[in-house]
Design a protein around this motif. Structure first.
Motif, mmCIF file in Angstrom:
data_model
loop_
_atom_site.group_PDB
_atom_site.id
_atom_site.type_symbol
_atom_site.label_atom_id
_atom_site.label_comp_id
_atom_site.label_asym_id
_atom_site.label_seq_id
_atom_site.Cartn_x
_atom_site.Cartn_y
_atom_site.Cartn_z
ATOM 1 N N MET A 1 39.169 110.317 66.806
ATOM 2 C CA MET A 1 40.393 110.259 67.567
ATOM 3 C C MET A 1 41.470 111.098 66.884
ATOM 4 N N LYS A 2 42.383 111.609 67.712
ATOM 5 C CA LYS A 2 43.480 112.404 67.167
ATOM 6 C C LYS A 2 44.506 111.507 66.484
ATOM 7 N N ASP A 3 45.071 111.997 65.407
ATOM 8 C CA ASP A 3 46.109 111.254 64.698
ATOM 9 C C ASP A 3 47.463 111.436 65.378
ATOM 10 N N GLY A 4 48.263 110.361 65.380
ATOM 11 C CA GLY A 4 49.634 110.444 65.850
ATOM 12 C C GLY A 4 49.848 110.344 67.345
ATOM 13 N N ILE A 5 48.798 110.128 68.145
ATOM 14 C CA ILE A 5 49.010 110.049 69.599
ATOM 15 C C ILE A 5 48.876 108.627 70.133
ATOM 16 N N HIS A 6 48.398 107.719 69.300
ATOM 17 C CA HIS A 6 48.195 106.347 69.746
ATOM 18 C C HIS A 6 49.376 105.481 69.330
#
Length: 90
Positions: A1-6
């Protein structure tokens, strides 16, 4: 998962103001108040007017609304004394 988007979920206590029912769930809602739980945790507090504990749909205390025909008849009976008929209204 991408960091900083959740979003950052945390446990939050929701309280129903009408009966005091409390439940804890994870949420991102911003709050200014906190509450101390029975187990010693201090959680953010969100106050709600109604929840599934008090909403008529969930509690089964929902009243049946008159059918459309009943409302129309009540209206006609209420304003029948004014003497307005279909021909003069058109």
């Amino acid at each position: 998962m991408k960091d900083g988007i959740h979003p950052n979920y945390r446990e939050v206590c929701f309280v129903d103001l009408s009966n005091g029912f409390k439940f804890v769930t994870r949420s991102t809602v911003a709050t200014k108040e906190t509450v101390k739980m029975d187990d010693g945790r201090e959680l953010p507090l969100v106050k709600l007017e109604t929840t599934s504990e008090t909403h008529p749909f969930y509690t089964g205390t929902q009243k049946s609304v008159d059918s459309l025909g009943g409302r129309v008849e009540k209206f006609r009976n209420k304003f029948a004394s004014l003497g307005i008929n279909k021909k003069s209204a058109a």
